[in-house]
Design a protein around this motif. Structure first.
Motif, PDB file in Angstrom:
ATOM      1  N   LEU A 170       0.827  -1.200   0.000  1.00  0.00           N
ATOM      2  CA  LEU A 170       0.000   0.000   0.000  1.00  0.00           C
ATOM      3  C   LEU A 170       0.864   1.253   0.000  1.00  0.00           C
ATOM      4  CD1 LEU A 170      -2.857   1.221   0.194  1.00  0.00           C
ATOM      5  CD2 LEU A 170      -2.664   1.048   2.680  1.00  0.00           C
ATOM      6  N   GLU A 171       1.881   1.268   0.839  1.00  0.00           N
ATOM      7  CA  GLU A 171       2.752   2.441   0.926  1.00  0.00           C
ATOM      8  C   GLU A 171       3.547   2.637  -0.356  1.00  0.00           C
ATOM      9  OE1 GLU A 171       2.638   4.731   3.247  1.00  0.00           O
ATOM     10  OE2 GLU A 171       0.992   3.530   4.070  1.00  0.00           O
ATOM     11  N   GLN A 172       3.995   1.557  -0.964  1.00  0.00           N
ATOM     12  CA  GLN A 172       4.723   1.666  -2.233  1.00  0.00           C
ATOM     13  C   GLN A 172       3.824   2.238  -3.327  1.00  0.00           C
ATOM     14  OE1 GLN A 172       5.997  -2.424  -2.636  1.00  0.00           O
ATOM     15  NE2 GLN A 172       8.107  -1.937  -2.048  1.00  0.00           N
ATOM     16  N   MET A 173       2.583   1.816  -3.365  1.00  0.00           N
ATOM     17  CA  MET A 173       1.661   2.328  -4.380  1.00  0.00           C
ATOM     18  C   MET A 173       1.404   3.817  -4.172  1.00  0.00           C
ATOM     19  SD  MET A 173      -1.037  -0.787  -5.121  1.00  0.00           S
ATOM     20  CE  MET A 173      -1.934   0.170  -6.337  1.00  0.00           C
ATOM     21  N   LYS A 174       1.295   4.239  -2.943  1.00  0.00           N
ATOM     22  CA  LYS A 174       1.097   5.660  -2.658  1.00  0.00           C
ATOM     23  C   LYS A 174       2.288   6.475  -3.150  1.00  0.00           C
ATOM     24  CE  LYS A 174      -1.733   5.134   1.521  1.00  0.00           C
ATOM     25  NZ  LYS A 174      -1.760   5.355   2.996  1.00  0.00           N
ATOM     26  N   ARG A 175       3.480   5.996  -2.867  1.00  0.00           N
ATOM     27  CA  ARG A 175       4.683   6.733  -3.310  1.00  0.00           C
ATOM     28  C   ARG A 175       4.811   6.708  -4.830  1.00  0.00           C
ATOM     29  NH1 ARG A 175       7.080   3.892   1.049  1.00  0.00           N
ATOM     30  NH2 ARG A 175       8.049   2.440  -0.424  1.00  0.00           N
ATOM     31  N   GLN A 176       4.542   5.554  -5.425  1.00  0.00           N
ATOM     32  CA  GLN A 176       4.770   5.387  -6.850  1.00  0.00           C
ATOM     33  C   GLN A 176       3.798   6.214  -7.687  1.00  0.00           C
ATOM     34  OE1 GLN A 176       7.358   3.739  -7.741  1.00  0.00           O
ATOM     35  NE2 GLN A 176       7.123   3.575  -9.962  1.00  0.00           N
ATOM     36  N   ILE A 177       2.560   6.323  -7.227  1.00  0.00           N
ATOM     37  CA  ILE A 177       1.532   6.979  -8.029  1.00  0.00           C
ATOM     38  C   ILE A 177       1.573   8.497  -7.919  1.00  0.00           C
ATOM     39  CG2 ILE A 177      -0.358   7.127  -6.329  1.00  0.00           C
ATOM     40  CD1 ILE A 177      -2.202   5.962  -8.530  1.00  0.00           C
ATOM     41  N   ALA A 178       2.409   9.011  -7.049  1.00  0.00           N
ATOM     42  CA  ALA A 178       2.464  10.455  -6.790  1.00  0.00           C
ATOM     43  C   ALA A 178       2.600  11.261  -8.081  1.00  0.00           C
ATOM     44  CB  ALA A 178       3.616  10.769  -5.852  1.00  0.00           C
ATOM     45  N   THR A 228      -7.760   2.707  -4.008  1.00  0.00           N
ATOM     46  CA  THR A 228      -8.695   3.299  -3.052  1.00  0.00           C
ATOM     47  C   THR A 228      -8.568   4.816  -3.027  1.00  0.00           C
ATOM     48  OG1 THR A 228      -7.067   3.120  -1.290  1.00  0.00           O
ATOM     49  CG2 THR A 228      -8.544   1.241  -1.612  1.00  0.00           C
ATOM     50  N   GLU A 229      -9.507   5.440  -2.349  1.00  0.00           N
ATOM     51  CA  GLU A 229      -9.468   6.893  -2.152  1.00  0.00           C
ATOM     52  C   GLU A 229      -8.148   7.311  -1.524  1.00  0.00           C
ATOM     53  OE1 GLU A 229     -10.588  10.699  -2.272  1.00  0.00           O
ATOM     54  OE2 GLU A 229     -12.211   9.275  -2.621  1.00  0.00           O
ATOM     55  N   ASP A 230      -7.644   6.527  -0.585  1.00  0.00           N
ATOM     56  CA  ASP A 230      -6.392   6.815   0.108  1.00  0.00           C
ATOM     57  C   ASP A 230      -5.221   6.861  -0.862  1.00  0.00           C
ATOM     58  OD1 ASP A 230      -4.766   7.289   2.298  1.00  0.00           O
ATOM     59  OD2 ASP A 230      -4.398   5.159   2.671  1.00  0.00           O
ATOM     60  N   ILE A 231      -5.168   5.914  -1.795  1.00  0.00           N
ATOM     61  CA  ILE A 231      -4.085   5.894  -2.788  1.00  0.00           C
ATOM     62  C   ILE A 231      -4.266   7.020  -3.798  1.00  0.00           C
ATOM     63  CG2 ILE A 231      -3.099   4.574  -4.708  1.00  0.00           C
ATOM     64  CD1 ILE A 231      -3.669   2.029  -3.120  1.00  0.00           C
ATOM     65  N   LEU A 232      -5.476   7.192  -4.278  1.00  0.00           N
ATOM     66  CA  LEU A 232      -5.746   8.197  -5.310  1.00  0.00           C
ATOM     67  C   LEU A 232      -5.502   9.613  -4.818  1.00  0.00           C
ATOM     68  CD1 LEU A 232      -8.987   6.678  -6.880  1.00  0.00           C
ATOM     69  CD2 LEU A 232      -6.661   6.612  -7.815  1.00  0.00           C
ATOM     70  N   ALA A 233      -5.558   9.817  -3.517  1.00  0.00           N
ATOM     71  CA  ALA A 233      -5.299  11.152  -2.963  1.00  0.00           C
ATOM     72  C   ALA A 233      -3.889  11.623  -3.280  1.00  0.00           C
ATOM     73  CB  ALA A 233      -5.512  11.130  -1.449  1.00  0.00           C
ATOM     74  N   HIS A 234      -2.983  10.697  -3.570  1.00  0.00           N
ATOM     75  CA  HIS A 234      -1.596  11.057  -3.884  1.00  0.00           C
ATOM     76  C   HIS A 234      -1.411  11.385  -5.366  1.00  0.00           C
ATOM     77  CE1 HIS A 234       0.169   9.822   0.055  1.00  0.00           C
ATOM     78  NE2 HIS A 234      -0.951   9.115   0.095  1.00  0.00           N
ATOM     79  N   ALA A 235      -2.462  11.231  -6.143  1.00  0.00           N
ATOM     80  CA  ALA A 235      -2.365  11.510  -7.583  1.00  0.00           C
ATOM     81  C   ALA A 235      -3.568  12.339  -8.027  1.00  0.00           C
ATOM     82  CB  ALA A 235      -2.309  10.199  -8.356  1.00  0.00           C
ATOM     83  N   PRO A 236      -3.620  13.590  -7.622  1.00  0.00           N
ATOM     84  CA  PRO A 236      -4.786  14.427  -7.942  1.00  0.00           C
ATOM     85  C   PRO A 236      -4.963  14.690  -9.434  1.00  0.00           C
ATOM     86  CG  PRO A 236      -3.006  15.745  -6.998  1.00  0.00           C
ATOM     87  CD  PRO A 236      -2.610  14.316  -6.831  1.00  0.00           C
ATOM     88  N   ASP A 237      -3.891  14.487 -10.222  1.00  0.00           N
ATOM     89  CA  ASP A 237      -3.970  14.743 -11.662  1.00  0.00           C
ATOM     90  C   ASP A 237      -4.209  13.467 -12.480  1.00  0.00           C
ATOM     91  OD1 ASP A 237      -3.457  17.492 -11.273  1.00  0.00           O
ATOM     92  OD2 ASP A 237      -1.298  17.111 -11.205  1.00  0.00           O
ATOM     93  N   LEU A 238      -4.449  12.353 -11.809  1.00  0.00           N
ATOM     94  CA  LEU A 238      -4.609  11.080 -12.508  1.00  0.00           C
ATOM     95  C   LEU A 238      -5.838  11.113 -13.415  1.00  0.00           C
ATOM     96  CD1 LEU A 238      -3.345   8.218 -12.681  1.00  0.00           C
ATOM     97  CD2 LEU A 238      -5.035   7.495 -10.981  1.00  0.00           C
ATOM     98  N   LYS A 239      -5.606  10.774 -14.669  1.00  0.00           N
ATOM     99  CA  LYS A 239      -6.682  10.833 -15.665  1.00  0.00           C
ATOM    100  C   LYS A 239      -7.057   9.465 -16.217  1.00  0.00           C
ATOM    101  CE  LYS A 239      -4.875  15.328 -17.133  1.00  0.00           C
ATOM    102  NZ  LYS A 239      -3.686  15.241 -16.239  1.00  0.00           N
ATOM    103  N   ALA A 240      -6.127   8.503 -16.157  1.00  0.00           N
ATOM    104  CA  ALA A 240      -6.411   7.189 -16.742  1.00  0.00           C
ATOM    105  C   ALA A 240      -5.641   6.097 -16.004  1.00  0.00           C
ATOM    106  CB  ALA A 240      -6.047   7.168 -18.224  1.00  0.00           C
TER     107      ALA A 240
END
Length: 329
Positions: A42-50, A65-77
């Motif tokens: 989980l922590e790796q995914m949060k860091r990686q998706i930043a 999850t919402e928790d992971i996606l919070a680290h990538a506010p510009d994620l489009k796809a």
């Protein structure tokens, strides 16, 4: 510059994306690889998706999850280099308007090719004849059939089932399709005749299962429905083990009435003393119908091409909507 991030481990990236494919991606944006082997935490995914604009996932990744996606506010796809996205997408993905694609079409080609191979080998009675020949015999060919003037029943016209039907157009066979979603016109375009389930069961010489695992398909092949199959019918399952009642199929196989080729079971692997491992009319494979080894690169090519479509503001070929999840594998 578009930031394209891989969330799966380094070993999974190398297994599914060639150096050529990664170079092609780098012409589209900044590519960020996961340099750690194994399924990401989980922590790796949060860091990686930043700060990612596009995320690539695959087998072993955790739900977005919402928790992971919070680290990538510009994620489009999000593009899933595997089959079903049910274990990856969450309501938060759809709520944020993030577009989703998967590589089930590429995966389905391998499944369809495997099903065709099993169809030909089984009709030709290759499994039995090979064993007899090894013991010094020169086997009786009475059971051998060509892929000619036989009826092939297909359950499910998704990516794998649809491609299997396409491959069968190279042979002089009648193709029946049971799929509650597909229309008669869609079946006809594929090269099949849409029929009800009973007609498929009672008239097919070969039945190849390509249905998704849904409550409506759980034990679709049970004691009652299996009893309707023609004697010597060949039943092929490269879809999901839950679709067949294994106890009921075991009874039919022990009677010698049917022949089965099973690439999937429930659970996997089956227990060491499972009858499927010993019955002479059951061919048991270790879930190899989809992309394995060199075939996994098909998925990488598909994902790269879908990213190109996305960046060109086109619909992705593997695009999935939230409304489709209830009927997808």
């Amino acid at each position: 510059m578009t930031k394209i991030v891989f969330l799966q481990g380094k070993d999974a990236i190398e297994r599914g994306f060639s150096a050529e494919q990664l170079d092609r991606l780098r012409t589209l944006g900044e590519v960020v690889l996961n340099e750690t082997d194994g399924p990401p935490t989980l922590e790796q995914m949060k860091r990686q998706i930043a700060s990612a604009d596009i995320a690539i996932t695959s087998w072993g990744c955790q739900p977005l999850t919402e928790d992971i996606l919070a680290h990538a506010p510009d994620l489009k796809a999000v593009l899933h280099a595997a089959g079903t996205v049910k274990g990856i997408v969450t309501p938060a993905v759809w709520e944020k308007g993030i577009r989703v694609s998967n590589a089930s079409e590429a995966l389905g080609k391998g499944v369809a090719e495997t099903a065709l191979g099993l169809t030909i080998a089984s009709l030709k009675d290759m499994w039995r004849l090979s064993q007899h020949t090894k013991t010094g015999a020169w086997g009786n060919r009475e059971r051998v059939k060509e892929l000619y003037d036989v009826t092939i029943g297909v359950v499910g016209a998704g990516k794998a089932g649809g491609h299997y039907i396409k491959l069968l157009q190279n042979f002089d066979v009648r193709v029946l399709l049971y799929d509650p979603i597909a229309t008669h016109e869609e079946a006809q375009r594929l090269g099949a005749h849409k029929v009800d389930f009973d007609q498929l069961l009672t008239t097919s010489d070969v039945i190849s299962i390509h249905a998704p695992s849904l409550p409506s398909t759980d034990n679709l092949f049970n004691r009652e429905t299996l009893a309707k199959l023609k004697d010597d019918c060949i039943l092929i399952n490269t879809a999901r083990g839950t679709i067949i009642d294994e106890a009921a199929l075991t009874e039919e196989l022990r009677s010698g009435r049917l022949f089965a080729c099973l690439d999937v079971t429930n659970p996997e692997p089956p227990v060491p003393d499972h009858p499927f491992r010993k019955l002479p009319n059951a061919i048991l494979l270790p879930h190899i119908a989809g992309s394995v080894n060199n075939g996994v690169y098909r998925l990488g090519v598909f994902i790269v091409e879908d990213i190109e479509r996305f960046l060109n503001k086109e619909k992705m070929r593997g695009e999935v909507s939230s409304e489709q999840l209830s009927i997808l594998a």
